[in-house]
Scaffold this active site. Structure first.
Site, PDB file in Angstrom:
ATOM      1  N   ARG A   1       4.914  -5.191 -64.596  1.00  0.00           N
ATOM      2  CA  ARG A   1       4.461  -5.730 -65.884  1.00  0.00           C
ATOM      3  C   ARG A   1       4.364  -4.574 -66.878  1.00  0.00           C
ATOM      4  NH1 ARG A   1      -1.382  -7.200 -65.654  1.00  0.00           N
ATOM      5  NH2 ARG A   1      -1.532  -5.311 -66.904  1.00  0.00           N
TER       6      ARG A   1
ATOM      7  N   TYR B   1      -7.404   0.487 -66.241  1.00  0.00           N
ATOM      8  CA  TYR B   1      -7.172   0.326 -64.800  1.00  0.00           C
ATOM      9  C   TYR B   1      -5.837   0.845 -64.273  1.00  0.00           C
ATOM     10  CZ  TYR B   1      -4.887  -3.946 -66.532  1.00  0.00           C
ATOM     11  OH  TYR B   1      -4.101  -4.820 -67.217  1.00  0.00           O
TER      12      TYR B   1
ATOM     13  N   HIS C   1      -1.903  -7.191 -69.559  1.00  0.00           N
ATOM     14  CA  HIS C   1      -1.815  -8.585 -69.110  1.00  0.00           C
ATOM     15  C   HIS C   1      -1.510  -9.526 -70.279  1.00  0.00           C
ATOM     16  CE1 HIS C   1      -2.621 -12.310 -67.001  1.00  0.00           C
ATOM     17  NE2 HIS C   1      -3.497 -12.628 -67.926  1.00  0.00           N
TER      18      HIS C   1
HETATM   19  C1  LIG Z   1      -6.834 -20.994 -61.105  1.00  0.00           C
HETATM   20  C2  LIG Z   1      -6.929 -19.874 -62.077  1.00  0.00           C
HETATM   21  N1  LIG Z   1      -7.689 -18.803 -61.794  1.00  0.00           N
HETATM   22  C3  LIG Z   1      -7.755 -17.779 -62.676  1.00  0.00           C
HETATM   23  C4  LIG Z   1      -7.081 -17.843 -63.867  1.00  0.00           C
HETATM   24  C5  LIG Z   1      -7.152 -16.673 -64.845  1.00  0.00           C
HETATM   25  N2  LIG Z   1      -5.886 -15.950 -64.779  1.00  0.00           N
HETATM   26  C6  LIG Z   1      -4.908 -16.164 -65.680  1.00  0.00           C
HETATM   27  S1  LIG Z   1      -3.565 -15.236 -65.374  1.00  0.00           S
HETATM   28  C7  LIG Z   1      -4.280 -14.502 -64.036  1.00  0.00           C
HETATM   29  C8  LIG Z   1      -3.554 -13.477 -63.243  1.00  0.00           C
HETATM   30  C9  LIG Z   1      -2.414 -14.021 -62.481  1.00  0.00           C
HETATM   31  O1  LIG Z   1      -1.722 -12.964 -61.881  1.00  0.00           O
HETATM   32  P1  LIG Z   1      -0.289 -13.178 -61.293  1.00  0.00           P
HETATM   33  O2  LIG Z   1      -0.229 -14.469 -60.583  1.00  0.00           O
HETATM   34  O3  LIG Z   1       0.108 -11.965 -60.539  1.00  0.00           O
HETATM   35  O4  LIG Z   1       0.622 -13.366 -62.594  1.00  0.00           O
HETATM   36  P2  LIG Z   1       0.938 -12.282 -63.742  1.00  0.00           P
HETATM   37  O5  LIG Z   1       0.008 -12.567 -64.882  1.00  0.00           O
HETATM   38  O6  LIG Z   1       0.763 -10.941 -63.172  1.00  0.00           O
HETATM   39  O7  LIG Z   1       2.341 -12.546 -64.136  1.00  0.00           O
HETATM   40  C10 LIG Z   1      -5.564 -14.999 -63.841  1.00  0.00           C
HETATM   41  C11 LIG Z   1      -6.468 -14.556 -62.771  1.00  0.00           C
HETATM   42  C12 LIG Z   1      -6.320 -18.997 -64.135  1.00  0.00           C
HETATM   43  N3  LIG Z   1      -5.603 -19.133 -65.264  1.00  0.00           N
HETATM   44  N4  LIG Z   1      -6.248 -19.999 -63.220  1.00  0.00           N
END
Ligand SMILES: Cc1ncc(C[n+]2csc(CCOP(=O)(O)OP(=O)(O)O)c2C)c(N)n1
Ligand SMILES: [Mg+2]
Length: 332
Positions: A250, A263, A254
């Site tokens: 990434r 971090y 975020h």
């Molecule tokens: C069920 C749920 N838990 C927490 C969140 C908050 N949240 C949004 S994106 C994210 C991180 C997801 O990480 P990843 O699956 O690795 O995808 P990336 O953003 O790195 O592409 C979180 C914890 C959410 N949207 N839905």
């Protein structure tokens, strides 16, 4: 060298197709970069980036039947939705939350892609809810004898959600034509991959659901193309689902509301930028002699014109009427 030269030809891709792949990747990158500028200028509320994942998104999409297959993307998949037919203008309308946004009429946050005419199925904000939906659409397709695959993506953090495991198990048991693609970008917000999974690879999980699992270089659109093509062929032959893991990084925080300096160190990000597919795939195209600096400039100018026009159009477009908030909840 001869072998390297013919990598895309060996996969059955023409010069025109790989150039189109690159152009789609670059368009996604340029739209995304513009969105950050607009966000920092206070013009749009939120950005969640595709940067670093364009090769995986576009390479995979080109391996699908974009006239028949269903895409169930997640929020970073600008490369997927562009390849499936969404336009820069439509993406900008969504970023500005304007009435004409085809995804939600400006109701959802950006990244909640949905467009019926292009078989892009809308997702919800809780991560991974799109996975059981993809499995359900594949089941319906199988019951109706339709020649279709469903293509669903999610992050590696999201592969810990129950929805992934339930969907994967059901698809495995019923041998459904689902392509599960995990875009492993090494972080789930601030949590690094080592703290997310106890197994080494996300693709290690496939065996538990009776499907093949492969891990490929997510910075290499041709490697992703090959893996997804094989998965789609299996699905169409009735051999069931496949789990493809694409590993990249990434490149941005975020979201526009995150500061990743708290971090991860800058050296790590700088090292990942050297593997950026926007640079490395352009180098491949140049090396094989179908692209050069002049063509690159032409392509970039063409894209910037599209991005500028999309920005101006969306910025000047009207917001939805307040009464529109009552629409689409109940059948009319
Ligand atoms: C069920 C749920 N838990 C927490 C969140 C908050 N949240 C949004 S994106 C994210 C991180 C997801 O990480 P990843 O699956 O690795 O995808 P990336 O953003 O790195 O592409 C979180 C914890 C959410 N949207 N839905
Ligand atoms: Mg992630």
């Amino acid at each position: 060298m001869g072998k390297t030269k013919n990598r895309h030809k060996a996969l059955g891709l023409s010069d025109e197709q790989v150039l189109e792949m690159y152009e789609t990747m670059l368009l996604a990158r340029r739209i995304d970069e513009r969105m950050w500028l607009l966000n920092r200028a206070g013009k749009i509320p939120f950005v969640i980036s595709c940067q670093g994942q364009e090769a995986a998104q576009v390479g995979a999409s080109f391996a699908l039947d974009r006239e028949k297959d269903y895409a169930l993307p997640y929020y970073r998949d600008m490369g997927v939705v562009l390849a499936f037919g969404m336009t820069a203008k439509e993406l900008m309308l969504s970023a500005f939350a304007k009435a004409e946004d085809p995804n939600s009429g400006g109701r959802q946050m950006p990244g909640h892609f949905g467009q019926k005419k292009n078989r892009i199925v809308t997702g919800s904000s809780p991560v991974t809810t799109q996975v059981p939906h993809a499995v359900g659409i594949a089941l319906a397709g199988k019951m109706e004898n339709k020649d279709l695959c469903t293509f669903v993506t999610f992050g590696e953090g999201s592969s810990n959600q129950g929805d992934f495991h339930e969907g994967a198990n059901f698809a495995g048991v019923h041998k459904l034509p689902v392509i599960f693609m995990c875009e492993n970008n090494k972080y789930a917000i601030s949590v690094p991959i080592e703290k997310q999974l106890a197994c080494e690879k996300v693709s290690d999980r496939a065996i538990g659901y009776g499907m093949p699992g492969v891990t490929v270089d997510g910075n290499d659109p041709l490697a992703v193309y090959q893996a997804v093509k094989e998965a789609a062929d299996r699905g169409r032959k009735g051999e069931g689902p496949t789990l493809v893991e694409t590993v990249s990084y990434r490149l941005t925080p975020h979201s526009s509301d995150d500061d990743d300096r708290s971090y991860r160190d800058r050296e790590e990000v700088a090292a990942a930028k050297e593997k950026d597919s926007i640079i490395t795939f352009a180098a491949y195209l140049k090396e094989i002699g179908i692209f050069d600096d002049e063509k690159e400039k032409e392509m970039n100018d063409r894209i910037m014109k599209i991005v500028n026009e999309a920005t101006d159009y969306a910025e000047n477009a009207p917001y939805a009427d307040a009464e529109d908030a009552l629409k689409y909840v109940y059948a009319e």
